[in-house]
Design a protein around this motif. Structure first.
Motif, PDB file in Angstrom:
ATOM      1  N   PRO A  37       0.798  -1.236   0.000  1.00 28.43           N
ATOM      2  CA  PRO A  37       0.000   0.000   0.000  1.00 28.43           C
ATOM      3  C   PRO A  37       0.832   1.287   0.000  1.00 28.43           C
ATOM      4  O   PRO A  37       0.739   2.119   0.896  1.00 28.43           O
ATOM      5  CB  PRO A  37      -0.828  -0.124   1.277  1.00 28.43           C
ATOM      6  CG  PRO A  37       0.056  -0.887   2.203  1.00 28.43           C
ATOM      7  CD  PRO A  37       0.789  -1.872   1.324  1.00 28.43           C
ATOM      8  N   TYR A  38       1.658   1.434  -1.006  1.00 26.12           N
ATOM      9  CA  TYR A  38       2.400   2.683  -1.181  1.00 26.12           C
ATOM     10  C   TYR A  38       1.997   3.262  -2.531  1.00 26.12           C
ATOM     11  O   TYR A  38       1.800   2.501  -3.483  1.00 26.12           O
ATOM     12  CB  TYR A  38       3.914   2.422  -1.135  1.00 26.12           C
ATOM     13  CG  TYR A  38       4.384   2.088   0.246  1.00 26.12           C
ATOM     14  CD1 TYR A  38       4.719   3.098   1.134  1.00 26.12           C
ATOM     15  CD2 TYR A  38       4.435   0.771   0.692  1.00 26.12           C
ATOM     16  CE1 TYR A  38       5.130   2.799   2.431  1.00 26.12           C
ATOM     17  CE2 TYR A  38       4.838   0.467   1.974  1.00 26.12           C
ATOM     18  CZ  TYR A  38       5.185   1.483   2.836  1.00 26.12           C
ATOM     19  OH  TYR A  38       5.565   1.189   4.122  1.00 26.12           O
ATOM     20  N   LEU A  40       0.124   5.150  -0.474  1.00 26.43           N
ATOM     21  CA  LEU A  40      -0.908   5.439   0.520  1.00 26.43           C
ATOM     22  C   LEU A  40      -0.307   5.641   1.911  1.00 26.43           C
ATOM     23  O   LEU A  40      -0.645   6.599   2.615  1.00 26.43           O
ATOM     24  CB  LEU A  40      -1.935   4.303   0.549  1.00 26.43           C
ATOM     25  CG  LEU A  40      -3.066   4.436   1.568  1.00 26.43           C
ATOM     26  CD1 LEU A  40      -3.916   5.660   1.279  1.00 26.43           C
ATOM     27  CD2 LEU A  40      -3.921   3.166   1.587  1.00 26.43           C
ATOM     28  N   HIS A  92      -8.700  -3.003   2.296  1.00 27.37           N
ATOM     29  CA  HIS A  92      -9.019  -3.031   0.868  1.00 27.37           C
ATOM     30  C   HIS A  92      -9.380  -4.448   0.471  1.00 27.37           C
ATOM     31  O   HIS A  92      -8.711  -5.408   0.845  1.00 27.37           O
ATOM     32  CB  HIS A  92      -7.821  -2.549   0.046  1.00 27.37           C
ATOM     33  CG  HIS A  92      -8.030  -2.618  -1.437  1.00 27.37           C
ATOM     34  ND1 HIS A  92      -7.649  -3.704  -2.190  1.00 27.37           N
ATOM     35  CD2 HIS A  92      -8.607  -1.746  -2.296  1.00 27.37           C
ATOM     36  CE1 HIS A  92      -7.972  -3.481  -3.457  1.00 27.37           C
ATOM     37  NE2 HIS A  92      -8.552  -2.307  -3.543  1.00 27.37           N
ATOM     38  N   ASP A 243      -6.567   4.268  -7.285  1.00 31.12           N
ATOM     39  CA  ASP A 243      -5.371   5.106  -7.255  1.00 31.12           C
ATOM     40  C   ASP A 243      -5.158   5.561  -5.812  1.00 31.12           C
ATOM     41  O   ASP A 243      -5.976   6.285  -5.245  1.00 31.12           O
ATOM     42  CB  ASP A 243      -5.556   6.307  -8.184  1.00 31.12           C
ATOM     43  CG  ASP A 243      -4.315   7.185  -8.286  1.00 31.12           C
ATOM     44  OD1 ASP A 243      -3.507   7.206  -7.350  1.00 31.12           O
ATOM     45  OD2 ASP A 243      -4.183   7.881  -9.321  1.00 31.12           O
ATOM     46  N   GLN A 244      -4.049   5.166  -5.221  1.00 35.13           N
ATOM     47  CA  GLN A 244      -3.820   5.462  -3.815  1.00 35.13           C
ATOM     48  C   GLN A 244      -3.623   6.952  -3.548  1.00 35.13           C
ATOM     49  O   GLN A 244      -3.903   7.432  -2.441  1.00 35.13           O
ATOM     50  CB  GLN A 244      -2.631   4.658  -3.295  1.00 35.13           C
ATOM     51  CG  GLN A 244      -2.898   3.161  -3.327  1.00 35.13           C
ATOM     52  CD  GLN A 244      -1.754   2.342  -2.783  1.00 35.13           C
ATOM     53  OE1 GLN A 244      -0.975   2.796  -1.947  1.00 35.13           O
ATOM     54  NE2 GLN A 244      -1.633   1.111  -3.251  1.00 35.13           N
ATOM     55  N   THR A 245      -3.174   7.699  -4.533  1.00 36.50           N
ATOM     56  CA  THR A 245      -3.036   9.144  -4.334  1.00 36.50           C
ATOM     57  C   THR A 245      -4.396   9.829  -4.325  1.00 36.50           C
ATOM     58  O   THR A 245      -4.551  10.910  -3.743  1.00 36.50           O
ATOM     59  CB  THR A 245      -2.145   9.777  -5.415  1.00 36.50           C
ATOM     60  OG1 THR A 245      -2.762   9.632  -6.703  1.00 36.50           O
ATOM     61  CG2 THR A 245      -0.770   9.128  -5.445  1.00 36.50           C
ATOM     62  N   LEU A 247      -7.115   8.114  -3.155  1.00 35.52           N
ATOM     63  CA  LEU A 247      -7.735   7.573  -1.950  1.00 35.52           C
ATOM     64  C   LEU A 247      -7.216   8.234  -0.674  1.00 35.52           C
ATOM     65  O   LEU A 247      -7.981   8.468   0.275  1.00 35.52           O
ATOM     66  CB  LEU A 247      -7.468   6.066  -1.894  1.00 35.52           C
ATOM     67  CG  LEU A 247      -8.035   5.290  -0.712  1.00 35.52           C
ATOM     68  CD1 LEU A 247      -9.558   5.333  -0.727  1.00 35.52           C
ATOM     69  CD2 LEU A 247      -7.547   3.845  -0.750  1.00 35.52           C
ATOM     70  N   ALA A 248      -5.933   8.537  -0.625  1.00 35.88           N
ATOM     71  CA  ALA A 248      -5.299   9.000   0.611  1.00 35.88           C
ATOM     72  C   ALA A 248      -5.991  10.205   1.247  1.00 35.88           C
ATOM     73  O   ALA A 248      -6.290  10.175   2.452  1.00 35.88           O
ATOM     74  CB  ALA A 248      -3.821   9.289   0.374  1.00 35.88           C
TER      75      ALA A 248
END
Length: 258
Positions: A37-38, A40, A92, A243-245, A247-248
């Motif tokens: 999870p990066y 994030l 997730h 997209d974790q960016t 979501l963050a």
């Protein structure tokens, strides 16, 4: 280097922590390790102490037989204890189901966020769960076939399966194939466990991607409507591989209580 915490059955669970502030534990789904999870974790670590861990059988956390969902709940409870006795939790996919089950079982979860827990059952067209021979492939010593079958269970078409199985990261996924029955055990029949969800009192945010299949929005609604304090958030333009960016900041706002 990872730290380790001993779970109730003696299994050593590997974890890492980053940042400072109130604790938030991030739980990955199938084919995930604590490194998955990066970015994030990096983004959330601007506000929180973020814990990521290798679920049992993955990364630096050994497998201990026989597997049971209850053992994974105990693993998370052990990590909550390390975090100070209570923590926000984000999960997730099948990791979201693990987060839900732990919260329902009484883990000290202060706030709960879940992205697309795979409650995929269609109430209008119910179908029995089928592993398509995944366990048989593992029993035969063929993890590559097991991993391929899992991709098909998730609904991937031939083109998507072909892309993944020819990608440079495919051997890493095959290495994690022995843990795929864990994900299937968590998902079970794909029906939201409404009775257990009702036991969750922590504020709960259920997220789904705007480009995801219909089951994702249906699952988010079922979670939010069954817990004591639930809400739904659709993330525009996203699917299961969010997209974790994107979501963050949504998770940060939720865990900050805004």
């Amino acid at each position: 280097m990872p730290e380790f915490v001993r779970s109730a059955d003696g299994t050593q669970i590997a974890f890492e922590r980053a940042g400072s502030g109130d604790p938030v534990i991030v739980i990955g789904g199938a084919f995930n390790t604590r490194s998955s999870p990066y970015p994030l974790v990096t983004l959330l670590a601007e506000h929180f102490t973020v814990f990521t861990y290798d679920r049992r059988g993955k990364g630096d956390s050994p497998e201990t037989h026989p597997y049971a969902v209850e053992r994974e709940i105990e693993d998370l409870a052990a990590l909550v204890a390390v975090a100070g006795g209570a923590a926000g939790v984000y999960g997730h996919s099948s990791g979201a189901i693990l987060a839900i089950e732990a919260a329902a079982a009484g883990a000290h979860v202060t706030r709960l966020a879940v992205y697309e827990p795979p409650y995929t059952a269609d109430p209008e067209h119910p179908a029995p769960a089928d592993d398509l021979g995944l366990q048989a492939a593992l029993d035969a010593g063929d993890p590559a076939t097991a991993a391929t079958l899992f991709l098909r269970i998730t609904g991937m078409d031939d083109a998507a399966v072909g892309f993944i199985t020819s990608a440079p990261f495919w051997p890493g996924l095959v290495h994690l194939a022995p843990t795929l029955p864990h994900e299937l055990a968590l998902t079970a029949d794909g029906v939201p466990p409404v009775g257990r969800l009702a036991a969750i009192t922590a504020p709960t945010l259920a997220l789904a991607g705007g480009r995801s299949p219909a089951w994702a929005a249906r699952a988010a609604e079922a979670v939010a409507s069954s817990v004591a304090d639930g809400s739904v958030l659709t993330v525009p333009g996203q699917d299961h591989d969010v997209d974790q960016t994107v979501l963050a900041p949504l998770l940060a706002e939720f865990f900050l209580g805004r």
